[in-house]
Design a protein around this motif. Sequence first.
Motif, mmCIF file in Angstrom:
data_model
loop_
_atom_site.group_PDB
_atom_site.id
_atom_site.type_symbol
_atom_site.label_atom_id
_atom_site.label_comp_id
_atom_site.label_asym_id
_atom_site.label_seq_id
_atom_site.Cartn_x
_atom_site.Cartn_y
_atom_site.Cartn_z
ATOM 1 N N GLY A 78 0.817 -1.203 0.000
ATOM 2 C CA GLY A 78 0.000 0.000 0.000
ATOM 3 C C GLY A 78 0.844 1.243 0.000
ATOM 4 N N THR A 79 0.182 2.374 0.198
ATOM 5 C CA THR A 79 0.849 3.672 0.180
ATOM 6 C C THR A 79 0.542 4.423 1.461
ATOM 7 O OG1 THR A 79 0.633 3.789 -2.220
ATOM 8 C CG2 THR A 79 1.117 5.841 -1.077
ATOM 9 N N GLY A 83 3.180 9.360 1.299
ATOM 10 C CA GLY A 83 3.459 9.179 -0.111
ATOM 11 C C GLY A 83 4.428 8.069 -0.445
ATOM 12 N N SER A 84 4.832 7.290 0.531
ATOM 13 C CA SER A 84 5.745 6.182 0.283
ATOM 14 C C SER A 84 4.962 4.886 0.060
ATOM 15 C CB SER A 84 6.700 6.001 1.458
ATOM 16 O OG SER A 84 7.509 7.149 1.623
ATOM 17 N N THR A 85 5.459 4.070 -0.840
ATOM 18 C CA THR A 85 4.800 2.816 -1.188
ATOM 19 C C THR A 85 5.633 1.640 -0.700
ATOM 20 O OG1 THR A 85 3.806 3.794 -3.165
ATOM 21 C CG2 THR A 85 3.942 1.394 -3.080
ATOM 22 N N ILE A 86 4.975 0.664 -0.086
ATOM 23 C CA ILE A 86 5.688 -0.538 0.341
ATOM 24 C C ILE A 86 4.995 -1.773 -0.214
ATOM 25 C CG2 ILE A 86 6.332 0.621 2.476
ATOM 26 C CD1 ILE A 86 4.575 -1.441 3.948
ATOM 27 N N ASP A 87 5.775 -2.794 -0.467
ATOM 28 C CA ASP A 87 5.254 -4.096 -0.875
ATOM 29 C C ASP A 87 6.244 -5.123 -0.340
ATOM 30 O OD1 ASP A 87 4.196 -6.335 -2.009
ATOM 31 O OD2 ASP A 87 4.048 -5.512 -4.041
ATOM 32 N N THR A 99 9.953 -4.352 -1.539
ATOM 33 C CA THR A 99 10.438 -3.050 -1.988
ATOM 34 C C THR A 99 9.808 -1.931 -1.176
ATOM 35 O OG1 THR A 99 8.693 -2.858 -3.668
ATOM 36 C CG2 THR A 99 10.796 -3.823 -4.353
ATOM 37 N N VAL A 100 10.530 -0.834 -1.075
ATOM 38 C CA VAL A 100 10.039 0.407 -0.480
ATOM 39 C C VAL A 100 10.343 1.513 -1.483
ATOM 40 C CG1 VAL A 100 10.233 2.036 1.433
ATOM 41 C CG2 VAL A 100 10.503 -0.412 1.855
ATOM 42 N N ILE A 101 9.336 2.300 -1.829
ATOM 43 C CA ILE A 101 9.533 3.349 -2.829
ATOM 44 C C ILE A 101 9.129 4.693 -2.251
ATOM 45 C CG2 ILE A 101 8.938 4.188 -5.132
ATOM 46 C CD1 ILE A 101 8.134 1.336 -5.862
ATOM 47 N N THR A 102 10.047 5.640 -2.304
ATOM 48 C CA THR A 102 9.721 7.026 -1.979
ATOM 49 C C THR A 102 10.198 7.864 -3.159
ATOM 50 O OG1 THR A 102 9.939 6.583 0.374
ATOM 51 C CG2 THR A 102 9.888 8.878 -0.265
ATOM 52 N N GLY A 219 -2.509 6.268 2.622
ATOM 53 C CA GLY A 219 -2.615 5.975 4.047
ATOM 54 C C GLY A 219 -3.285 4.651 4.327
ATOM 55 N N ILE A 220 -3.303 3.752 3.335
ATOM 56 C CA ILE A 220 -3.965 2.450 3.480
ATOM 57 C C ILE A 220 -2.969 1.336 3.167
ATOM 58 C CG2 ILE A 220 -5.795 0.934 2.658
ATOM 59 C CD1 ILE A 220 -7.384 3.441 1.929
ATOM 60 N N LEU A 221 -2.843 0.406 4.080
ATOM 61 C CA LEU A 221 -1.987 -0.757 3.884
ATOM 62 C C LEU A 221 -2.856 -2.014 3.946
ATOM 63 C CD1 LEU A 221 1.045 0.215 6.149
ATOM 64 C CD2 LEU A 221 0.866 0.420 3.664
#
Length: 264
Positions: A78-79, A83-87, A99-102, A219-221
Amino acid sequence: MQLAYCRRMGLALIAVVTIAMTSCSSEPDTPTAAPMAQIASNSETAPAENGIDQLPPEEALGTVIANLDDAGTYRVSGTTSAGSTIDITFKTGEGSVGTVITDSEVELVAHDGVVYITSDAATIADIVGADVDDTIADKWLLISPESSSSFSIFAEGSDFAEAVLGSQVQGELTSVQEVNGVPAVGLMFAETGGTLWITATGEPLPLRFEEKGASGGSGILTFSDFGEDVDVEVPDEDDVVDPSTLPSEDDEDDDAEADESSED
């Protein structure tokens, strides 16, 4: 030897989870339901088939965390509201991969308490505080438990669950509502105002975590893939660099001064 990278852990990889998700640094206030929690569904259904809504909040949360641990593996994606995205997929007792994306994408693999990360040359250079074009470009950085305890949240599935979900809960669980087409009950966290949605059928498991103020998918994981096969493959030794073996900027300055002195 502590390198410059140990002083630069404000990089998004740490902030993504330890700040954006848990909001540990936020000052407590009177929590309100996240917008997504409010609009998930207004139609109430029958009591939870698995009885999770009949438990005291703290006991319900403990049950969820225990079931997550028993599942063996799970995925969080989620994001964050920052504003950062994780999977990331966790394998309890072994490690994680994802992965972690900012501003850029950072890949990570964790195994037996050790975290390995890799990214583009510019990001790695920012982490170690040095030029990496010829030294560690395209390599994996080894982050030992001694280097930064902040990385421990990625190293073990149960630690991650405790860090994100192990906060003080607020009030009673909600009635059963439809969340993404799945019957679920909501549990609010007193410190952050975040809401955890728990499945109301089958084994009680986390379905979705909403940060306070979550909206528009931010803001939802989402928790998913419980018990699925996960291959946590450690990078080849030849592709791994231990930053503690690299010279720090201070060491380079000392060497330069020593060379100047010897010339004199």
